[in-house]
Design a protein around this motif. Structure first.
Motif, PDB file in Angstrom:
ATOM      1  N   THR A  31      -8.263  -1.182   5.489  1.00  0.00           N
ATOM      2  CA  THR A  31      -8.087  -2.451   6.202  1.00  0.00           C
ATOM      3  C   THR A  31      -7.411  -2.262   7.557  1.00  0.00           C
ATOM      4  N   GLU A  32      -7.330  -1.027   8.021  1.00  0.00           N
ATOM      5  CA  GLU A  32      -6.765  -0.763   9.345  1.00  0.00           C
ATOM      6  C   GLU A  32      -7.676  -1.361  10.402  1.00  0.00           C
ATOM      7  N   LEU A  33      -7.113  -2.199  11.283  1.00  0.00           N
ATOM      8  CA  LEU A  33      -7.924  -2.936  12.247  1.00  0.00           C
ATOM      9  C   LEU A  33      -8.131  -2.149  13.537  1.00  0.00           C
ATOM     10  N   TRP A  34      -9.320  -2.339  14.134  1.00  0.00           N
ATOM     11  CA  TRP A  34      -9.548  -1.816  15.467  1.00  0.00           C
ATOM     12  C   TRP A  34      -8.644  -2.575  16.425  1.00  0.00           C
TER      13      TRP A  34
ATOM     14  N   PRO B 196     -12.208  -4.022  10.765  1.00  0.00           N
ATOM     15  CA  PRO B 196     -11.627  -2.716  10.453  1.00  0.00           C
ATOM     16  C   PRO B 196     -12.148  -1.615  11.378  1.00  0.00           C
ATOM     17  N   VAL B 197     -11.363  -0.555  11.504  1.00  0.00           N
ATOM     18  CA  VAL B 197     -11.785   0.611  12.282  1.00  0.00           C
ATOM     19  C   VAL B 197     -13.109   1.146  11.764  1.00  0.00           C
ATOM     20  N   PHE B 198     -13.274   1.169  10.436  1.00  0.00           N
ATOM     21  CA  PHE B 198     -14.518   1.678   9.861  1.00  0.00           C
ATOM     22  C   PHE B 198     -15.735   0.885  10.342  1.00  0.00           C
ATOM     23  N   VAL B 199     -15.580  -0.402  10.516  1.00  0.00           N
ATOM     24  CA  VAL B 199     -16.704  -1.224  10.970  1.00  0.00           C
ATOM     25  C   VAL B 199     -17.020  -0.916  12.430  1.00  0.00           C
ATOM     26  N   PHE B 200     -15.992  -0.808  13.254  1.00  0.00           N
ATOM     27  CA  PHE B 200     -16.227  -0.475  14.655  1.00  0.00           C
ATOM     28  C   PHE B 200     -16.885   0.890  14.797  1.00  0.00           C
ATOM     29  N   LEU B 201     -16.397   1.856  14.040  1.00  0.00           N
ATOM     30  CA  LEU B 201     -16.929   3.217  14.209  1.00  0.00           C
ATOM     31  C   LEU B 201     -18.367   3.334  13.729  1.00  0.00           C
TER      32      LEU B 201
END
Length: 446
Positions: A99-102, A108-113
């Motif tokens: 759940t770490e946010l961009w 989340p960072v995972f979604v951005f990446l």
């Protein structure tokens, strides 16, 4: 203490809606690479169809792995000298919380990446259209790995990474006019000048073998491009993504009209290939500009791109460079058009308050756009040519002359796109193998 409470209240929190939206956009951008494969695959001759498809598909494998290992860190890590990024915690994506946010956003960072991964996959695949019919598959795979490492990952940092020189200069590139399209188009030009022309260029007919496949690919690209463009705002909270969605449709439709009108005047016919290519030129041109211009500006950009890109694709015959499927004419020229026209059509009411010349902003933004355009173009052209030359002089980048003439599909993949010898291939039955015809049928035939 009160200030700390206020800051905590103002800090972004994970948005399920924006997260879901961005995952859908990521899937749409992924679909663009197979769509590109069909678009390019239909434009080549039958004997090169599978190779063209594979040159796009291999990017899905190679770039995905490199993005996980170090690509994301180089593109979006902590700035190093305004040229590259780096964050050791992101190497292998092993130290990122679920759940770490961009930073500054609600996803989340995972979604951005993963969204940015799909851009990284698509960009080298765009280059492949310029190299149709003549490149070893192993050499192409190595080129993709080297190119994204040396060119795409750093350029993505320049344009979109915090601290990147183009980002800090204020160059507007909403979704990839410089980082994707100019980057790929300049690279294509650099490589084809190294490896040379196809056998029979300007002599043998090299018409598309399947225009329906081309139209299917263009349709998939158009569909996926909504995720490519609208998703680049990383959320739906202020309407800018919606503006980009609308402008994507508007500019693309206008470019189809512009390309076909030019084609009719110049060549006397409205062609399906022209319609498909016009659509792509409009998509390319609106990509950097769509968050900054109005729908009327999008119409202007689309028409200008459609006409100028239609004119540009013919330059390869006059200047003698063999850009097989018009990557230079569409992606490089279209990317330049869209990026520079931001300096004229930006309204100051979209993604930022920056206004272009036609809206009272002067030429300040135009000169910034020029810096971004020609900086990326020059670096990509030179670096890509050098990489191609290194591969060409070591392992060899081209297939043999005999393999090129016979067909690269069979030589490189041991397959052919279409099997006309099997059942249903259209072969007429012989009298000996045909079942007896009903008596009534015989009377009719007689």
């Amino acid at each position: 203490m009160a200030q700390a409470i206020t800051l905590a209240a103002d800090a972004p929190t994970l948005s399920a809606a924006n997260t879901g939206f961005m995952l859908i956009c990521s899937a749409l951008v992924m679909l663009m690479t197979p769509g590109l494969a069909f678009f390019y695959g239909g434009m080549v001759r039958v004997k090169s169809t599978l190779n063209m498809l594979m040159m796009s598909f291999i990017s899905l494998g190679i770039v995905t792995i490199l993005w996980v290992l170090y690509g994301f860190s180089v593109a979006f890590g902590d700035d190093k000298g305004s040229l590259v990024g780096w964050n050791s915690d992101w190497v292998g994506l092993s130290d990122i919380g679920l759940t770490e946010l961009w930073d500054g956003y609600t996803i989340p960072v995972f979604v951005f990446l993963v969204f940015q991964l799909m851009f990284a996959v698509l960009t080298p695949a765009l280059i492949s259209g310029a190299l149709a019919d003549r490149v070893k598959f192993t050499a192409w795979a190595l080129f993709v790995a080297l190119w994204v490492t040396v060119v795409y990952f750093p350029v993505a940092h320049w344009v979109w990474g915090s601290g990147g020189w183009a980002f800090e200069l204020g160059v507007i590139d909403f979704a990839g006019g410089t980082a994707v399209h100019i980057n790929a188009g300049a690279a294509a030009l650099g490589v084809i000048l190294v490896i040379g022309k196809r056998i029979g260029f300007k002599k043998d007919p090299m018409r598309p073998h399947s225009l329906p496949l081309v139209m299917l690919g263009a349709g998939l690209l158009w569909f996926g491009w909504f995720g490519f463009n609208a998703g680049s705002w990383l959320g739906n909270d202020d309407g800018v993504g919606a503006l980009m969605f609308v402008n994507t449709q508007v500019a693309t439709g206008a470019a189809v009209v512009g390309w076909l009108a030019y084609e009719k005047i110049r060549h006397g016919a409205f062609t399906t290939l022209g319609a498909a290519s016009g659509a792509v030129s409009g998509l390319v041109a609106i990509t950097p500009a769509g968050g900054a211009v109005s729908p009327l500006g999008a119409i202007a950009i689309g028409i200008i791109a459609g006409v100028l890109c239609a004119m540009a694709v013919g330059l390869k015959y006059k200047l003698g460079y063999d850009d097989s499927l018009d990557v230079v004419g569409v992606h490089l020229v279209g990317g330049i058009i869209g990026s520079l026209l931001v300096g004229f059509f930006a309204t100051g009411k979209g993604q930022s308050d920056v206004a272009g010349l036609f809206y009272g902003g002067g030429l300040d933004q135009f000169w910034k756009q020029c810096a971004g355009v020609f900086g990326v173009l020059a670096y990509s052209f030179v670096a890509s040519a050098v990489l191609a030359l290194l591969i060409h002089k070591t392992m060899g980048m081209r297939v043999s002359e005999d393999e090129e003439v016979a067909g690269i599909d069979q030589a490189e993949h041991a397959e052919t796109a279409y099997d006309f010898s099997g059942a249903g291939g259209g072969a007429a039955r012989t009298p000996a193998s045909s079942p007896a015809a009903p008596a009534e049928s015989k009377k009719v035939d007689a």
